[in-house]
Design a protein around this motif. Structure first.
Motif, PDB file in Angstrom:
ATOM      1  N   PRO A   1     -13.629  19.665  -5.355  1.00 37.29           N
ATOM      2  CA  PRO A   1     -13.423  21.011  -5.894  1.00 37.29           C
ATOM      3  C   PRO A   1     -11.930  21.326  -5.970  1.00 37.29           C
ATOM      4  CG  PRO A   1     -15.172  21.019  -4.256  1.00 37.29           C
ATOM      5  CD  PRO A   1     -14.554  19.659  -4.212  1.00 37.29           C
ATOM      6  N   GLY A   2     -11.504  21.731  -7.122  1.00 30.08           N
ATOM      7  CA  GLY A   2     -10.083  21.977  -7.357  1.00 30.08           C
ATOM      8  C   GLY A   2      -9.398  20.821  -8.049  1.00 30.08           C
ATOM      9  N   GLY A   3      -9.918  19.595  -7.892  1.00 33.33           N
ATOM     10  CA  GLY A   3      -9.412  18.448  -8.641  1.00 33.33           C
ATOM     11  C   GLY A   3      -8.040  17.968  -8.242  1.00 33.33           C
ATOM     12  N   THR A   4      -7.578  18.274  -7.031  1.00 30.45           N
ATOM     13  CA  THR A   4      -6.247  17.839  -6.601  1.00 30.45           C
ATOM     14  C   THR A   4      -6.245  16.344  -6.308  1.00 30.45           C
ATOM     15  OG1 THR A   4      -5.859  20.009  -5.613  1.00 30.45           O
ATOM     16  CG2 THR A   4      -4.421  18.211  -4.898  1.00 30.45           C
ATOM     17  N   PRO A   5      -5.257  15.585  -6.806  1.00 28.89           N
ATOM     18  CA  PRO A   5      -5.188  14.141  -6.497  1.00 28.89           C
ATOM     19  C   PRO A   5      -5.126  13.908  -4.995  1.00 28.89           C
ATOM     20  CG  PRO A   5      -3.708  14.681  -8.298  1.00 28.89           C
ATOM     21  CD  PRO A   5      -4.205  15.996  -7.758  1.00 28.89           C
ATOM     22  N   GLY A   6      -5.770  12.827  -4.564  1.00 29.83           N
ATOM     23  CA  GLY A   6      -5.793  12.512  -3.140  1.00 29.83           C
ATOM     24  C   GLY A   6      -6.508  11.204  -2.902  1.00 29.83           C
ATOM     25  N   PRO A   7      -7.193  11.053  -1.758  1.00 30.76           N
ATOM     26  CA  PRO A   7      -7.880   9.798  -1.434  1.00 30.76           C
ATOM     27  C   PRO A   7      -9.056   9.535  -2.371  1.00 30.76           C
ATOM     28  CG  PRO A   7      -7.509  11.123   0.537  1.00 30.76           C
ATOM     29  CD  PRO A   7      -7.206  12.001  -0.635  1.00 30.76           C
ATOM     30  N   LEU A   8      -9.524   8.281  -2.347  1.00 28.08           N
ATOM     31  CA  LEU A   8     -10.644   7.851  -3.189  1.00 28.08           C
ATOM     32  C   LEU A   8     -11.646   7.096  -2.325  1.00 28.08           C
ATOM     33  CD1 LEU A   8     -11.920   7.301  -6.054  1.00 28.08           C
ATOM     34  CD2 LEU A   8     -10.577   5.172  -6.058  1.00 28.08           C
ATOM     35  N   VAL A   9     -12.928   7.422  -2.491  1.00 29.23           N
ATOM     36  CA  VAL A   9     -14.015   6.670  -1.870  1.00 29.23           C
ATOM     37  C   VAL A   9     -14.784   5.982  -2.988  1.00 29.23           C
ATOM     38  CG1 VAL A   9     -16.071   6.736  -0.423  1.00 29.23           C
ATOM     39  CG2 VAL A   9     -14.183   8.331   0.024  1.00 29.23           C
ATOM     40  N   VAL A  10     -14.897   4.660  -2.898  1.00 29.81           N
ATOM     41  CA  VAL A  10     -15.626   3.867  -3.888  1.00 29.81           C
ATOM     42  C   VAL A  10     -17.058   3.698  -3.384  1.00 29.81           C
ATOM     43  CG1 VAL A  10     -15.630   1.753  -5.236  1.00 29.81           C
ATOM     44  CG2 VAL A  10     -13.470   2.670  -4.355  1.00 29.81           C
ATOM     45  N   LEU A  11     -18.027   3.968  -4.257  1.00 25.77           N
ATOM     46  CA  LEU A  11     -19.428   4.023  -3.850  1.00 25.77           C
ATOM     47  C   LEU A  11     -20.280   3.157  -4.780  1.00 25.77           C
ATOM     48  CD1 LEU A  11     -20.912   5.673  -1.585  1.00 25.77           C
ATOM     49  CD2 LEU A  11     -21.577   7.270  -3.369  1.00 25.77           C
ATOM     50  N   PRO A  12     -20.258   1.824  -4.619  1.00 23.75           N
ATOM     51  CA  PRO A  12     -21.102   0.969  -5.453  1.00 23.75           C
ATOM     52  C   PRO A  12     -22.580   1.168  -5.121  1.00 23.75           C
ATOM     53  CG  PRO A  12     -19.982  -0.320  -3.759  1.00 23.75           C
ATOM     54  CD  PRO A  12     -19.420   1.059  -3.683  1.00 23.75           C
ATOM     55  N   HIS A  13     -23.418   1.108  -6.154  1.00 24.16           N
ATOM     56  CA  HIS A  13     -24.849   1.370  -5.979  1.00 24.16           C
ATOM     57  C   HIS A  13     -25.577   0.161  -5.414  1.00 24.16           C
ATOM     58  CE1 HIS A  13     -25.829  -1.112  -9.460  1.00 24.16           C
ATOM     59  NE2 HIS A  13     -24.919  -0.459 -10.177  1.00 24.16           N
TER      60      HIS A  13
ATOM     61  N   ALA B   1      -4.726   4.983 -11.508  1.00 27.04           N
ATOM     62  CA  ALA B   1      -3.603   5.175 -12.424  1.00 27.04           C
ATOM     63  C   ALA B   1      -3.793   6.414 -13.291  1.00 27.04           C
ATOM     64  CB  ALA B   1      -3.432   3.937 -13.292  1.00 27.04           C
ATOM     65  N   ALA B   2      -5.012   6.618 -13.786  1.00 25.64           N
ATOM     66  CA  ALA B   2      -5.257   7.725 -14.717  1.00 25.64           C
ATOM     67  C   ALA B   2      -5.173   9.087 -14.038  1.00 25.64           C
ATOM     68  CB  ALA B   2      -6.630   7.551 -15.372  1.00 25.64           C
ATOM     69  N   LYS B   3      -5.592   9.175 -12.791  1.00 25.15           N
ATOM     70  CA  LYS B   3      -5.661  10.472 -12.111  1.00 25.15           C
ATOM     71  C   LYS B   3      -4.542  10.663 -11.087  1.00 25.15           C
ATOM     72  CE  LYS B   3      -9.484  11.614 -14.210  1.00 25.15           C
ATOM     73  NZ  LYS B   3      -9.537  12.731 -15.194  1.00 25.15           N
ATOM     74  N   GLY B   4      -3.678   9.678 -10.925  1.00 24.17           N
ATOM     75  CA  GLY B   4      -2.593   9.818  -9.955  1.00 24.17           C
ATOM     76  C   GLY B   4      -3.087   9.875  -8.522  1.00 24.17           C
ATOM     77  N   LEU B   5      -4.122   9.108  -8.205  1.00 29.83           N
ATOM     78  CA  LEU B   5      -4.693   9.128  -6.859  1.00 29.83           C
ATOM     79  C   LEU B   5      -3.840   8.300  -5.901  1.00 29.83           C
ATOM     80  CD1 LEU B   5      -8.477   8.784  -7.745  1.00 29.83           C
ATOM     81  CD2 LEU B   5      -7.029  10.820  -7.709  1.00 29.83           C
ATOM     82  N   ASP B   6      -4.090   8.488  -4.610  1.00 28.51           N
ATOM     83  CA  ASP B   6      -3.273   7.860  -3.568  1.00 28.51           C
ATOM     84  C   ASP B   6      -3.789   6.447  -3.302  1.00 28.51           C
ATOM     85  OD1 ASP B   6      -1.846   7.106  -1.353  1.00 28.51           O
ATOM     86  OD2 ASP B   6      -2.101   9.006  -0.284  1.00 28.51           O
ATOM     87  N   ARG B   7      -3.094   5.439  -3.768  1.00 29.17           N
ATOM     88  CA  ARG B   7      -3.511   4.049  -3.616  1.00 29.17           C
ATOM     89  C   ARG B   7      -3.531   3.614  -2.152  1.00 29.17           C
ATOM     90  NH1 ARG B   7      -4.399  -0.538  -6.230  1.00 29.17           N
ATOM     91  NH2 ARG B   7      -4.276   0.525  -8.240  1.00 29.17           N
ATOM     92  N   ASN B   8      -2.822   4.310  -1.308  1.00 29.69           N
ATOM     93  CA  ASN B   8      -2.787   3.948   0.106  1.00 29.69           C
ATOM     94  C   ASN B   8      -3.927   4.573   0.909  1.00 29.69           C
ATOM     95  OD1 ASN B   8      -0.389   2.358  -0.035  1.00 29.69           O
ATOM     96  ND2 ASN B   8       0.784   4.270  -0.235  1.00 29.69           N
ATOM     97  N   ARG B   9      -4.784   5.338   0.226  1.00 34.80           N
ATOM     98  CA  ARG B   9      -5.913   5.971   0.915  1.00 34.80           C
ATOM     99  C   ARG B   9      -7.182   5.762   0.072  1.00 34.80           C
ATOM    100  NH1 ARG B   9      -4.581  11.964   2.702  1.00 34.80           N
ATOM    101  NH2 ARG B   9      -3.753  12.129   0.589  1.00 34.80           N
ATOM    102  N   ILE B  10      -7.744   4.556   0.174  1.00 30.62           N
ATOM    103  CA  ILE B  10      -8.962   4.190  -0.550  1.00 30.62           C
ATOM    104  C   ILE B  10      -9.923   3.539   0.439  1.00 30.62           C
ATOM    105  CG2 ILE B  10      -9.942   2.792  -2.413  1.00 30.62           C
ATOM    106  CD1 ILE B  10      -7.243   2.943  -3.818  1.00 30.62           C
ATOM    107  N   ALA B  11     -11.186   3.936   0.390  1.00 35.98           N
ATOM    108  CA  ALA B  11     -12.230   3.350   1.232  1.00 35.98           C
ATOM    109  C   ALA B  11     -13.419   2.993   0.355  1.00 35.98           C
ATOM    110  CB  ALA B  11     -12.646   4.318   2.337  1.00 35.98           C
ATOM    111  N   ILE B  12     -14.316   2.170   0.887  1.00 36.29           N
ATOM    112  CA  ILE B  12     -15.483   1.732   0.130  1.00 36.29           C
ATOM    113  C   ILE B  12     -16.717   1.831   1.021  1.00 36.29           C
ATOM    114  CG2 ILE B  12     -15.032  -0.700   0.696  1.00 36.29           C
ATOM    115  CD1 ILE B  12     -16.199  -1.382  -2.120  1.00 36.29           C
ATOM    116  N   MET B  13     -17.807   2.352   0.463  1.00 37.71           N
ATOM    117  CA  MET B  13     -19.060   2.455   1.202  1.00 37.71           C
ATOM    118  C   MET B  13     -20.227   2.315   0.235  1.00 37.71           C
ATOM    119  SD  MET B  13     -19.354   6.550   2.106  1.00 37.71           S
ATOM    120  CE  MET B  13     -21.060   6.469   2.664  1.00 37.71           C
TER     121      MET B  13
END
Length: 675
Positions: A438-450, A515-527
């Motif tokens: 909510p708010g759409g501020t760039p930040g960390p990313l969680v990758v969620l493969p199905h 790259a497209a959203k300017g997210l933080d590459r140093n804060r990425i997790a996967i679950m």
């Protein structure tokens, strides 16, 4: 009345109501939560609150709507059915009390009969039998399911199978509704076990509750499908619940003949749709030899031959069919990014487009029920920011009314989702879905493969996604090559590529959205869960530079071991189940090096990030020892790992209190690594 997959509930007269698994208490899985939610976002607890609405259905004539509610007033629970005038939905309803009982679903059988599914929960002592089950157990809570028929005008009620007291006492589940008998509206077809445990088909009077057995299945039968109220397909399941054998017969014939075998979950290639409009044939969704996609076509019950596609789309498997009040075919359902229909009844198409515009083309509007005149349509609406609500569409009145939301969540406080086309490193194109906080501020990313892997994600409600987004994190759901729903060719591009191409597609999607959203590459997790749990572990192996945490839920850790388990448990002719997985994972005698290299348990030394492993102790799909061995290997290598085993649970089928505790545990870890 639509039978759907891919995230849209099965709101249909043919719905199977199955028992949920027993689940451990919250204390077994709870973890500390650090509150770092996005601005104005919902709290974790908000996502587990309910509105009290359990189900909604439309009367056959379309003049009434019934809403099944669970009320909590001054600490006292009671279930009620509200009867609403469909022509004036805002008028006060007529309320019919049911009582202090857990009600699960409801359907309108005939004008003077509403069928309501109830769950009776009894706590029993060890080594004793309960009032609802003659089977001795080790103690705990036993759930039995029953169906009651309520007269919406008077409130009078009867229990179905009322005349069979022994069956009512001894049977855990008497909730299997097969079909309505449109030429005999006082009766329905239901399943119930015989005294020796074999399922039988019964004709049940909805006014008196009296049941009469009309046919018995084999030792493995669990379901029938009917045309015109006559059983024409029978489903037998193997001992471990992974493969269904389908038998067919023509109306009037007593002998069943084998038609085909299909998998229960991954990579379906056959499903019953409904009546075909001519005697001796039914409509099915199938993928025939040499074909890429699932299409709707006729199946001749006498010859077992299938006709040419009636409804088919390149690159998209059909996921179900829309049926009218008498189970006649009205159209086919597909998913691109969202739910779409190809209507055989063209006049419905502009109305569905209008419903979609009502939600700014952001939601999935599923037809749940249609009155006999095709004027009033009950829809179930979901979307990335819509957890689920029933809406009534009135063609004549040109109205679209929200009857009942499932939750109290507010769309404006949830994260917006968008579809992303991803160009992979080898020049292919895949689809992914990206949800912003909510708010759409760039930040960390969680990758969620199905999971699956031959399932897929769509733009739809996903509670896990929105919980993560509420923490201020972006969530990425890539449909990597090997996913289902896009046709067999797309799925086949992932076969024997679990450890490389499928992971590369996920990594390419991450690179593009960062790259497209300017997210933080140093804060990425996967679950992820199931195959997604495997992908999370393999991601941690392949890219220790990228992922700061990995969370695997009921995931595979060792490919040679899971193949060996599939082979040991395969009871199909010619080891069909084992062959299915060999084709997709690899042959241990030929591809040994590749599948060992694609096994996270054998490469734990390469993992640098903290790991959470969660598994149901009774998982029938991925055996729990996969996570137990992964946990031991990680600990043996000195890695940081948190292992949670959920007792009395299967393949991720835990209830809300357990899920809430687990989500708190995931959030706590991600907050630490994102700090």
């Amino acid at each position: 009345m639509i039978e759907m997959n891919n995230g849209v509930p099965r709101l249909t007269r043919r719905a199977v109501l199955t028992a949920g698994a027993a689940v451990a208490g919250l204390a077994a899985v709870a973890g500390p939560v650090m509150a770092r939610t996005a601005p104005n976002a919902h709290t974790l607890a908000d996502f587990f609150e309910r509105s009290g609405v359990r189900h909604v259905c439309l009367s056959p004539s379309g003049d009434k709507v019934a809403i099944l509610r669970e009320l909590n007033e001054a600490g006292s629970r009671r279930a009620v059915v509200d009867i609403i005038d469909a022509a004036n939905p805002s008028a006060p309803p007529t309320r019919r009390p049911i009582g202090d009982i857990d009600c699960e679903a409801m359907v309108w059988a005939k004008p003077d009969s509403l069928l309501v599914w109830v769950a009776l929960k009894v706590t029993i002592k060890p080594n004793n039998s309960s009032a609802q089950s003659l089977i001795a157990t080790g103690g705990g809570e036993i759930t039995s399911r029953r169906v009651i028929s309520i007269n919406p005008s008077t409130g009078a009620a009867v229990v179905l199978f009322e005349n069979q007291r022994q069956r009512l006492r001894a049977t855990r589940n008497l909730g299997g509704l097969i079909d309505f008998l449109h030429d005999d509206p006082d009766h329905v077809l239901m399943i119930a076990p015989t005294a020796i445990g074999v399922l039988a088909l019964h004709k049940v009077n909805v006014l008196t509750g009296a049941a009469e057995q009309i046919e018995r299945g084999s030792n493995n039968t669990y379901w029938w499908a009917t045309a015109g109220g006559v059983p024409v397909l029978r489903y037998d399941i193997n001992s471990i619940g992974s493969v269904i054998s389908i038998y067919v017969r023509t109306p009037g014939d007593r002998n069943w003949k084998f038609a085909r075998r299909v998998r229960v979950e991954e990579a379906p290639d056959f499903a019953y749709i409904g009546e075909a409009g001519r005697a001796g044939a039914v409509l099915v969704a199938s993928r025939e030899d040499g074909e890429d996609v699932m299409s709707i076509r006729e199946l001749d019950l006498a010859t077992l031959s299938v006709g040419p596609p009636i409804a088919s789309r390149p690159g998209a498997d059909v996921t179900g069919g829309v049926l009218d009040r008498r189970e006649h075919y009205l159209g086919a359902a597909y998913f691109r990014d969202r739910l779409e229909y190809d209507f055989a009844t063209p006049e419905l198409a502009p109305h569905h487009r209008a419903m979609n515009r009502f939600f700014a083309d952001e939601c999935n509007v599923a037809f749940a029920d249609i009155d006999a005149a095709k004027n009033r349509i009950l829809t179930y609406v979901t979307g990335p920011r819509e957890p689920g609500a029933w809406y009534l569409y009135d063609r004549a009145a040109r109205s679209f009314v929200n009857l009942a939301p499932r939750t109290t969540l507010v769309a404006e406080r949830l994260g917006k989702a968008e579809a992303v086309s991803v160009r992979t490193r080898d020049g292919a194109e895949i689809r992914a879905y990206l949800t912003a906080p909510p708010g759409g501020t760039p930040g960390p990313l969680v990758v969620l493969p199905h999971g699956g892997p031959e399932l897929r994600d769509v733009l739809d409600w996903d509670r896990q996604v929105q919980i993560l987004a509420s923490q201020g994190w972006w969530v990425l759901q890539p449909n990597f090559r090997g996913s289902g729903g896009y046709g067999l060719g797309f799925a086949g591009q992932g076969w024997k590529r679990w450890g490389d191409r499928m992971q590369e597609d996920i990594e390419d999607a991450v690179d593009q959205v960062v790259a497209a959203k300017g997210l933080d590459r140093n804060r990425i997790a996967i679950m992820g869960s199931s195959y997604g749990g495997y992908a999370a572990l393999m991601g941690a192996v392949r890219r220790p530079d990228l992922y700061k945490a990995a969370i695997s839920i009921c995931g595979v850790g060792d490919l040679p071991d899971i193949l060996a388990w599939e082979r040991r448990n395969d009871d199909t002719p010619n080891d069909e189940v084992y062959g299915f997985w060999v084709k997709r994972i690899g042959d241990p005698t030929v591809d040994r090096a590749a599948i060992e290299a694609g096994s996270p348990r054998r490469r734990v030394s390469e993992i640098r990030c903290p790991v959470i492993l969660v598994h149901g102790a009774n998982d029938p799909v991925v055996p729990v020892y996969q996570s137990r061995q992964m946990n031991a290997a990680l600990r043996g290598a000195g890695k940081t790992v948190d292992y949670v085993e959920v007792p009395d649970a299967g393949h991720g089928d835990w209830e809300d209190d357990v899920e809430q505790g687990l989500m708190g545990r995931y959030i706590a870890l991600l907050n630490r690594v994102f700090a």
